[in-house]
Design an enzyme around this catalytic site. Structure first.
Site, PDB file in Angstrom:
ATOM      1  CD  GLN A  29      -0.011  -8.356  -3.160  1.00  0.00           C
ATOM      2  OE1 GLN A  29       0.770  -9.297  -3.260  1.00  0.00           O
ATOM      3  NE2 GLN A  29      -0.316  -7.825  -1.998  1.00  0.00           N
ATOM      4  CB  SER A  52       2.545   1.740 -17.463  1.00  0.00           C
ATOM      5  OG  SER A  52       2.800   1.650 -16.073  1.00  0.00           O
ATOM      6  CB  SER A  54       4.476   1.437 -13.019  1.00  0.00           C
ATOM      7  OG  SER A  54       3.480   1.899 -12.128  1.00  0.00           O
ATOM      8  CG  ASP A  84      -9.042  -8.475  -8.764  1.00  0.00           C
ATOM      9  OD1 ASP A  84      -9.058  -7.915  -7.652  1.00  0.00           O
ATOM     10  OD2 ASP A  84      -8.257  -9.414  -9.045  1.00  0.00           O
ATOM     11  CG  HIS A 109      -8.308 -11.703  -5.317  1.00  0.00           C
ATOM     12  ND1 HIS A 109      -8.797 -12.483  -4.296  1.00  0.00           N
ATOM     13  CD2 HIS A 109      -9.346 -10.925  -5.722  1.00  0.00           C
ATOM     14  CE1 HIS A 109     -10.056 -12.193  -4.084  1.00  0.00           C
ATOM     15  NE2 HIS A 109     -10.428 -11.246  -4.928  1.00  0.00           N
ATOM     16  CG  ASP A 192      -8.852 -11.271  -0.434  1.00  0.00           C
ATOM     17  OD1 ASP A 192      -8.949 -10.552  -1.441  1.00  0.00           O
ATOM     18  OD2 ASP A 192      -8.101 -11.003   0.525  1.00  0.00           O
ATOM     19  CD  GLU A 228     -10.027   6.365  22.920  1.00  0.00           C
ATOM     20  OE1 GLU A 228      -9.132   7.130  23.353  1.00  0.00           O
ATOM     21  OE2 GLU A 228     -10.032   5.137  23.137  1.00  0.00           O
ATOM     22  CB  SER A 253      -7.079  -0.534  31.956  1.00  0.00           C
ATOM     23  OG  SER A 253      -8.247  -0.211  31.199  1.00  0.00           O
TER      24      SER A 253
END
Ligand SMILES: NC(=O)C1=CN([C@@H]2O[C@H](COP(=O)(O)OP(=O)(O)OC[C@H]3O[C@@H](n4cnc5c(N)ncnc54)[C@H](OP(=O)(O)O)[C@@H]3O)[C@@H](O)[C@H]2O)C=CC1
Ligand SMILES: CC(=O)[C@](C)(O)C(=O)O
Length: 348
Positions: A29, A52, A54, A84, A109, A192, A228, A253
């Site tokens: 997010q 981090s 990031s 969280d 959230h 959620d 499938e 179908s």
């Protein structure tokens, strides 16, 4: 009365234009909100812990990256985009001490606020802007000029402008392009958690794996079972997403539709609905939140074992092989452990 759907005509960026927006965390997010807000012309800084993975990714994407505490000090609106279970430690150490009067705390959230794993001060606005979709989709839809529908909620409105701020943020990340509903922290959190556990991620992956196992154990080729039970599920759900269950039934179908309406209710029968109702209570009572918080605090032993069991499932091996050989499937090898933002959709 039908709930109001907010769109771009109801929201503008004015209230955020002169503000500094801090995104704490640059994951699924976090990276999406940050990039979308930046592409919306807003001033965004990133707060991350020193080690981090990031940091470099965010810097390469043109963001100023600070230690979390410094980002909170510098910002007017602080989006807490850490996991969280991590929020309490990050909040208590690096956010709460610098949450001065007049700032706004934003979540995508409601877990931490609703289940009170953190205590918010009385002199800041506390709002929610929750896109109803994974972060990577929030970003890719924005880049494509579209948006992911979202929810907004106001937990605390000291400034009298909390609702306007939430709507502006929702516009900045693209949600008002699709449509935004107003809710409250409890409703967003409970629905959620229920949705992701019972229908979407948990329910769907269990259903897919069970179907795959039944076919393979009956001697059918694993590739057939994959096509499938997993590959085609997306195509069917896309039809439902676009034009409802009726629209999906229009497209398939009559043979498939007859099987749908006669067999489906025998598979997902009253006993399944009873178990769904039971899980909803477990979430509403806070039992799930306590269990998940305890699991995290004790090192995620059970969680990691179940994760590995899932990763080792035959359907993952078969699927990986098929996806790598079939050109029409978008190759986005999202894998835990890498920086979420390294899968970012480029803004240009
Ligand atoms: N994933 C989703 O699509 C959705 C998530 N949400 C909510 O969004 C929030 C964030 O979740 P999500 O994006 O999935 O999280 P991710 O796990 O994808 O990313 C978490 C980010 O927080 C960073 N982080 C971890 N510890 C710290 C710290 N101490 N200080 C600063 N940053 C830290 C991580 O750093 P590093 O990069 O180094 O790991 C990472 O960048 C949660 O509240 C979640 O419920 C809501 C809707 C959908
Ligand atoms: C994508 C989303 O909204 C989820 C499944 O609830 C989540 O990742 O938390």
């Amino acid at each position: 009365m039908a709930a109001k759907i907010y769109t771009n005509k109801d929201a503008n960026l004015t209230s955020l234009k002169k503000k500094t927006l801090a995104v704490i965390g640059f994951g699924s997010q976090g990276h999406a909100h940050a990039l979308n807000l930046k592409d919306s012309g807003l001033n965004v800084i990133i707060g991350l812990y020193k080690k981090s993975k990031s940091r470099e990714v965010a810097q390469k994407l043109g963001f100023e990256v600070m230690d979390t505490a410094d980002a909170v000090k510098a910002a007017d609106v602080i989006f807490v985009a850490t996991p969280d279970t991590v929020i309490p430690e990050v909040y208590n150490k690096d956010i709460a001490p610098h949450l001065t009067k007049g700032k706004t705390l934003l979540f995508s959230h409601g877990f931490a606020v609703h289940f009170k794993t953190i205590e918010v001060p009385e002199d800041v606005d506390v709002i929610l802007v929750a896109p109803k979709g994974p972060g990577h989709t929030v970003r890719s839809q924005f880049v494509d000029g579209k948006g992911v529908p979202g929810l907004i909620a106001v937990h605390q409105d000291v400034s009298g402008k909390a609702h306007k701020t939430a709507l502006a943020w929702a516009r900045g990340v693209g949600c008002t392009r699709a449509g935004v509903f107003e809710t409250n922290f409890r409703e967003e959190t409970v629905t959620d958690l229920f949705g992701e556990q019972v229908v979407l991620c948990g329910g769907a992956s269990a259903l897919v794996k069970a179907g795959f196992e039944v076919l393979v154990e009956a001697g059918y080729q694993p590739e057939m079972a994959y096509f499938e039970c997993l590959h085609e599920l997306k195509l069917i759900v896309d039809l439902m997403n676009e034009s409802g269950i009726a629209g999906m039934r229009f497209s398939i179908s009559e043979t498939a539709e007859y099987g749908d309406v006669t067999v489906g209710p025998k598979i997902i029968d009253a006993s399944v609905k009873k178990r769904m109702e039971k899980q909803l209570k477990v979430i509403e009572d806070g039992k799930f939140a306590k269990e998940w918080t305890k699991e995290y605090e004790t090192g995620c032993k059970n969680f990691n074992a179940l994760r590995k069991e899932g990763a080792d499932h035959q359907i993952e091996k078969v699927g990986e092989k098929l996806r790598s050989t079939m050109s029409w499937i978008k190759q986005t090898k999202l894998k835990k452990g890498a920086s979420q933002a390294s899968y970012v959709s480029s803004s240009k």
